[in-house]
Motif scaffolding. Structure first.
Motif, PDB file in Angstrom:
ATOM      1  N   ALA A  26      -3.084   4.792   7.516  1.00 47.02           N
ATOM      2  CA  ALA A  26      -4.489   4.779   7.909  1.00 47.02           C
ATOM      3  C   ALA A  26      -4.891   3.393   8.418  1.00 47.02           C
ATOM      4  O   ALA A  26      -5.580   3.267   9.445  1.00 47.02           O
ATOM      5  CB  ALA A  26      -5.370   5.186   6.730  1.00 47.02           C
ATOM      6  N   LEU A  27      -4.443   2.370   7.722  1.00 48.11           N
ATOM      7  CA  LEU A  27      -4.764   0.999   8.143  1.00 48.11           C
ATOM      8  C   LEU A  27      -4.056   0.630   9.439  1.00 48.11           C
ATOM      9  O   LEU A  27      -4.617  -0.057  10.293  1.00 48.11           O
ATOM     10  CB  LEU A  27      -4.412   0.015   7.025  1.00 48.11           C
ATOM     11  CG  LEU A  27      -5.275   0.127   5.765  1.00 48.11           C
ATOM     12  CD1 LEU A  27      -4.704  -0.734   4.646  1.00 48.11           C
ATOM     13  CD2 LEU A  27      -6.713  -0.269   6.057  1.00 48.11           C
ATOM     14  N   VAL A  28      -2.821   1.099   9.600  1.00 46.98           N
ATOM     15  CA  VAL A  28      -2.070   0.823  10.828  1.00 46.98           C
ATOM     16  C   VAL A  28      -2.761   1.485  12.024  1.00 46.98           C
ATOM     17  O   VAL A  28      -2.859   0.892  13.105  1.00 46.98           O
ATOM     18  CB  VAL A  28      -0.600   1.290  10.696  1.00 46.98           C
ATOM     19  CG1 VAL A  28       0.091   1.321  12.046  1.00 46.98           C
ATOM     20  CG2 VAL A  28       0.156   0.393   9.743  1.00 46.98           C
ATOM     21  N   CYS A  29      -3.268   2.694  11.832  1.00 45.74           N
ATOM     22  CA  CYS A  29      -3.982   3.379  12.929  1.00 45.74           C
ATOM     23  C   CYS A  29      -5.210   2.582  13.352  1.00 45.74           C
ATOM     24  O   CYS A  29      -5.493   2.433  14.543  1.00 45.74           O
ATOM     25  CB  CYS A  29      -4.383   4.793  12.507  1.00 45.74           C
ATOM     26  SG  CYS A  29      -2.994   5.925  12.435  1.00 45.74           S
ATOM     27  N   LYS A  30      -5.935   2.070  12.367  1.00 48.36           N
ATOM     28  CA  LYS A  30      -7.114   1.260  12.668  1.00 48.36           C
ATOM     29  C   LYS A  30      -6.711  -0.021  13.402  1.00 48.36           C
ATOM     30  O   LYS A  30      -7.337  -0.425  14.386  1.00 48.36           O
ATOM     31  CB  LYS A  30      -7.824   0.915  11.358  1.00 48.36           C
ATOM     32  CG  LYS A  30      -9.195   0.355  11.517  1.00 48.36           C
ATOM     33  CD  LYS A  30      -9.785   0.087  10.139  1.00 48.36           C
ATOM     34  CE  LYS A  30     -11.123   0.739  10.008  1.00 48.36           C
ATOM     35  NZ  LYS A  30     -11.779   0.421   8.741  1.00 48.36           N
ATOM     36  N   LEU A  31      -5.634  -0.638  12.925  1.00 54.11           N
ATOM     37  CA  LEU A  31      -5.142  -1.866  13.552  1.00 54.11           C
ATOM     38  C   LEU A  31      -4.669  -1.604  14.973  1.00 54.11           C
ATOM     39  O   LEU A  31      -4.923  -2.406  15.881  1.00 54.11           O
ATOM     40  CB  LEU A  31      -4.011  -2.456  12.699  1.00 54.11           C
ATOM     41  CG  LEU A  31      -3.447  -3.803  13.100  1.00 54.11           C
ATOM     42  CD1 LEU A  31      -4.542  -4.868  13.104  1.00 54.11           C
ATOM     43  CD2 LEU A  31      -2.324  -4.203  12.156  1.00 54.11           C
TER      44      LEU A  31
ATOM     45  N   PHE B  23       0.837  -1.196   0.000  1.00 51.76           N
ATOM     46  CA  PHE B  23       0.000   0.000   0.000  1.00 51.76           C
ATOM     47  C   PHE B  23       0.872   1.246   0.000  1.00 51.76           C
ATOM     48  O   PHE B  23       2.040   1.205   0.405  1.00 51.76           O
ATOM     49  CB  PHE B  23      -0.920   0.026   1.226  1.00 51.76           C
ATOM     50  CG  PHE B  23      -2.003  -1.013   1.184  1.00 51.76           C
ATOM     51  CD1 PHE B  23      -3.168  -0.794   0.469  1.00 51.76           C
ATOM     52  CD2 PHE B  23      -1.853  -2.213   1.871  1.00 51.76           C
ATOM     53  CE1 PHE B  23      -4.168  -1.749   0.436  1.00 51.76           C
ATOM     54  CE2 PHE B  23      -2.843  -3.173   1.838  1.00 51.76           C
ATOM     55  CZ  PHE B  23      -4.009  -2.943   1.117  1.00 51.76           C
ATOM     56  N   SER B  24       0.284   2.354  -0.417  1.00 44.76           N
ATOM     57  CA  SER B  24       0.994   3.623  -0.338  1.00 44.76           C
ATOM     58  C   SER B  24       1.209   3.965   1.133  1.00 44.76           C
ATOM     59  O   SER B  24       0.531   3.437   2.020  1.00 44.76           O
ATOM     60  CB  SER B  24       0.182   4.727  -1.026  1.00 44.76           C
ATOM     61  OG  SER B  24      -0.992   4.998  -0.279  1.00 44.76           O
ATOM     62  N   GLU B  25       2.124   4.861   1.383  1.00 42.17           N
ATOM     63  CA  GLU B  25       2.448   5.204   2.773  1.00 42.17           C
ATOM     64  C   GLU B  25       1.236   5.779   3.499  1.00 42.17           C
ATOM     65  O   GLU B  25       0.969   5.431   4.656  1.00 42.17           O
ATOM     66  CB  GLU B  25       3.605   6.194   2.810  1.00 42.17           C
ATOM     67  CG  GLU B  25       4.065   6.518   4.214  1.00 42.17           C
ATOM     68  CD  GLU B  25       5.279   7.428   4.253  1.00 42.17           C
ATOM     69  OE1 GLU B  25       5.484   8.050   5.302  1.00 42.17           O
ATOM     70  OE2 GLU B  25       5.997   7.509   3.246  1.00 42.17           O
ATOM     71  N   HIS B  26       0.478   6.633   2.809  1.00 43.59           N
ATOM     72  CA  HIS B  26      -0.697   7.255   3.427  1.00 43.59           C
ATOM     73  C   HIS B  26      -1.754   6.198   3.757  1.00 43.59           C
ATOM     74  O   HIS B  26      -2.301   6.186   4.860  1.00 43.59           O
ATOM     75  CB  HIS B  26      -1.276   8.323   2.494  1.00 43.59           C
ATOM     76  CG  HIS B  26      -2.427   9.053   3.088  1.00 43.59           C
ATOM     77  ND1 HIS B  26      -3.726   8.705   2.841  1.00 43.59           N
ATOM     78  CD2 HIS B  26      -2.462  10.116   3.945  1.00 43.59           C
ATOM     79  CE1 HIS B  26      -4.524   9.508   3.513  1.00 43.59           C
ATOM     80  NE2 HIS B  26      -3.783  10.390   4.183  1.00 43.59           N
ATOM     81  N   ARG B  27      -2.051   5.314   2.827  1.00 46.66           N
ATOM     82  CA  ARG B  27      -3.063   4.273   3.048  1.00 46.66           C
ATOM     83  C   ARG B  27      -2.588   3.288   4.125  1.00 46.66           C
ATOM     84  O   ARG B  27      -3.371   2.860   4.980  1.00 46.66           O
ATOM     85  CB  ARG B  27      -3.341   3.525   1.732  1.00 46.66           C
ATOM     86  CG  ARG B  27      -4.332   2.413   1.843  1.00 46.66           C
ATOM     87  CD  ARG B  27      -5.724   2.949   2.074  1.00 46.66           C
ATOM     88  NE  ARG B  27      -6.662   1.828   2.099  1.00 46.66           N
ATOM     89  CZ  ARG B  27      -7.744   1.777   2.842  1.00 46.66           C
ATOM     90  NH1 ARG B  27      -8.054   2.793   3.599  1.00 46.66           N
ATOM     91  NH2 ARG B  27      -8.521   0.746   2.816  1.00 46.66           N
TER      92      ARG B  27
END
Length: 100
Positions: free
Chosen positions: A65-70, A58-62
């Motif tokens: 975002a997913l890491v924050c959710k995780l 994934f791109s760094e931005h995406r």
């Protein structure tokens, strides 16, 4: 004791002996606790693998975002683990007769 006759002989001559009791409920509790700990470790391992894959695909931005959710879900899991530790301490205190 190695045999019933050795046990009887020891009782006749007044040698001390120990009675070992087995609490099935306690054994089941610790077995479940051990299973929970194993699953918790597996989640941690999967977390690390997921982070590596997110960085690769994934791109760094995406990915961020997913890491924050995780991370949010991992914090919930940590809170659950704290509750399990607290309940285990309360269980131990109750089992040995403390009222905390």
């Amino acid at each position: 004791m190695t045999s019933k006759s050795a046990f009887i002989k020891a009782r006749i001559f007044g040698e001390p002996f120990h009675v070992v009791t087995f609490d099935k409920g306690q054994h089941e509790y610790y077995a479940k606790l051990n299973d929970f700990h194993t699953q918790f470790r597996m989640v941690g391992n999967n977390y690390n693998q997921t982070i590596k894959e997110l960085k690769c695909h994934f791109s760094e931005h995406r990915a961020m975002a997913l890491v924050c959710k995780l991370e949010k879900y991992m914090m919930e899991l940590v809170q659950i683990m704290h509750k399990v530790v607290d309940l285990t301490i309360r269980y131990e205190n109750h089992r040995i007769g403390k009222d905390n």
